[in-house]
Write a protein that holds these residues in place. Sequence first.
Motif, PDB file in Angstrom:
ATOM      1  N   LEU A 164      -1.140   7.479  -5.735  1.00 41.64           N
ATOM      2  CA  LEU A 164      -2.627   7.069  -5.482  1.00 41.64           C
ATOM      3  C   LEU A 164      -3.147   7.520  -4.099  1.00 41.64           C
ATOM      4  CD1 LEU A 164      -2.419   3.486  -6.881  1.00 41.64           C
ATOM      5  CD2 LEU A 164      -3.460   5.440  -8.190  1.00 41.64           C
ATOM      6  N   THR A 165      -4.213   7.651  -4.122  1.00 43.67           N
ATOM      7  CA  THR A 165      -4.823   7.810  -2.797  1.00 43.67           C
ATOM      8  C   THR A 165      -5.005   6.715  -1.986  1.00 43.67           C
ATOM      9  OG1 THR A 165      -7.135   7.709  -3.316  1.00 43.67           O
ATOM     10  CG2 THR A 165      -6.328   9.862  -3.655  1.00 43.67           C
ATOM     11  N   GLU A 166      -5.302   6.980  -0.579  1.00 45.66           N
ATOM     12  CA  GLU A 166      -5.358   5.669   0.051  1.00 45.66           C
ATOM     13  C   GLU A 166      -6.226   4.881   0.066  1.00 45.66           C
ATOM     14  OE1 GLU A 166      -4.623   5.402   4.356  1.00 45.66           O
ATOM     15  OE2 GLU A 166      -3.328   6.999   4.224  1.00 45.66           O
ATOM     16  N   GLU A 167      -7.527   5.575  -0.309  1.00 44.52           N
ATOM     17  CA  GLU A 167      -8.765   4.862  -0.822  1.00 44.52           C
ATOM     18  C   GLU A 167      -8.326   3.933  -2.149  1.00 44.52           C
ATOM     19  OE1 GLU A 167     -12.768   6.108  -2.196  1.00 44.52           O
ATOM     20  OE2 GLU A 167     -12.470   7.091  -0.466  1.00 44.52           O
ATOM     21  N   GLN A 168      -7.765   4.604  -3.189  1.00 46.64           N
ATOM     22  CA  GLN A 168      -7.715   3.874  -4.165  1.00 46.64           C
ATOM     23  C   GLN A 168      -6.336   2.697  -4.103  1.00 46.64           C
ATOM     24  OE1 GLN A 168      -5.898   6.973  -6.632  1.00 46.64           O
ATOM     25  NE2 GLN A 168      -7.979   7.341  -7.663  1.00 46.64           N
ATOM     26  N   ALA A 169      -5.568   2.824  -3.214  1.00 45.81           N
ATOM     27  CA  ALA A 169      -4.419   2.137  -2.795  1.00 45.81           C
ATOM     28  C   ALA A 169      -5.132   0.885  -2.147  1.00 45.81           C
ATOM     29  CB  ALA A 169      -3.446   2.447  -1.993  1.00 45.81           C
ATOM     30  N   ASP A 170      -6.210   1.011  -1.256  1.00 50.10           N
ATOM     31  CA  ASP A 170      -7.130  -0.325  -0.815  1.00 50.10           C
ATOM     32  C   ASP A 170      -7.548  -0.916  -1.536  1.00 50.10           C
ATOM     33  OD1 ASP A 170      -6.047   0.410   1.916  1.00 50.10           O
ATOM     34  OD2 ASP A 170      -7.434   1.679   2.469  1.00 50.10           O
TER      35      ASP A 170
ATOM     36  N   LYS B 291       0.916  -1.301  -0.135  1.00 51.84           N
ATOM     37  CA  LYS B 291       0.098   0.027  -0.044  1.00 51.84           C
ATOM     38  C   LYS B 291       0.830   1.166   0.176  1.00 51.84           C
ATOM     39  CE  LYS B 291      -3.748   2.320   2.742  1.00 51.84           C
ATOM     40  NZ  LYS B 291      -4.604   2.233   3.948  1.00 51.84           N
ATOM     41  N   GLU B 292       2.029   1.356   0.707  1.00 53.64           N
ATOM     42  CA  GLU B 292       2.926   2.264   0.700  1.00 53.64           C
ATOM     43  C   GLU B 292       3.255   2.656  -0.650  1.00 53.64           C
ATOM     44  OE1 GLU B 292       3.168  -0.218   3.079  1.00 53.64           O
ATOM     45  OE2 GLU B 292       2.027   0.747   4.691  1.00 53.64           O
TER      46      GLU B 292
ATOM     47  N   VAL C  34       0.941   4.437  -2.631  1.00 51.52           N
ATOM     48  CA  VAL C  34       0.862   5.795  -2.272  1.00 51.52           C
ATOM     49  C   VAL C  34       1.786   6.626  -2.752  1.00 51.52           C
ATOM     50  CG1 VAL C  34       0.319   7.364  -0.251  1.00 51.52           C
ATOM     51  CG2 VAL C  34      -0.781   5.210  -0.177  1.00 51.52           C
ATOM     52  N   ALA C  35       3.327   6.074  -2.681  1.00 48.05           N
ATOM     53  CA  ALA C  35       4.299   6.678  -3.375  1.00 48.05           C
ATOM     54  C   ALA C  35       4.104   7.030  -4.761  1.00 48.05           C
ATOM     55  CB  ALA C  35       5.413   5.990  -2.916  1.00 48.05           C
TER      56      ALA C  35
END
Length: 195
Positions: A11-17, A3-4, A7-8
């Motif tokens: 992508l947003t956290e929601e998208q990463a999830d 996920k990190e 995000v790097a």
Amino acid sequence: MTKEQLVALGLTEEQADKVIEGYGTTIPKSRFDDVNNAKKQLELDIVSRDKQLEDLKKIDAEGLQAKIADLQQENIDAKVKYENELKETRLASAIKLALHSKAQDADIVSSLLDKTKVELNEDGTIKGGLDEQLKTLQEAKPFLFIPEKKEPTFKGWNPAAGNADKDNELDIGSNFAKEANSKGAPAEQALNPWG
């Protein structure tokens, strides 16, 4: 990917999830390549097997079975023919051996015999059936056979060969020689036939 890392990348956290959730259902590329290569190999195997099946369909199984049966029968016939020829050769040799001292020409006499009546022993000698045929043939055609040699019998006078029981008497031949030698010889040599 984690996920990190997503995000790097921006992508947003929601998208990463959502990506992480969907990542569990995706297949890694190495696994995809393995399955894809196996699929290609199976397709090649199927094409090869189809070709083999087509080749087998071209073969006439019934024809092969018939050919095998024909070859087996030919082998049996060849064996029977060989055994018959061997038996005939043994029979002909035994007959010629039996006729060699009796017939003028063993081949001619042999050709006049009924070989089906002649029986052989295990060792190749004649068991029976030949003597009867030879007697009949000899009576009908005696010129085909060598006449039996009989011991000559002499009739007449048997010259004396010396008398073993009479030691002092000479036989006729000795007396004749003695007389021929004594004529014209000196008296001291008259009785000696050798000197």
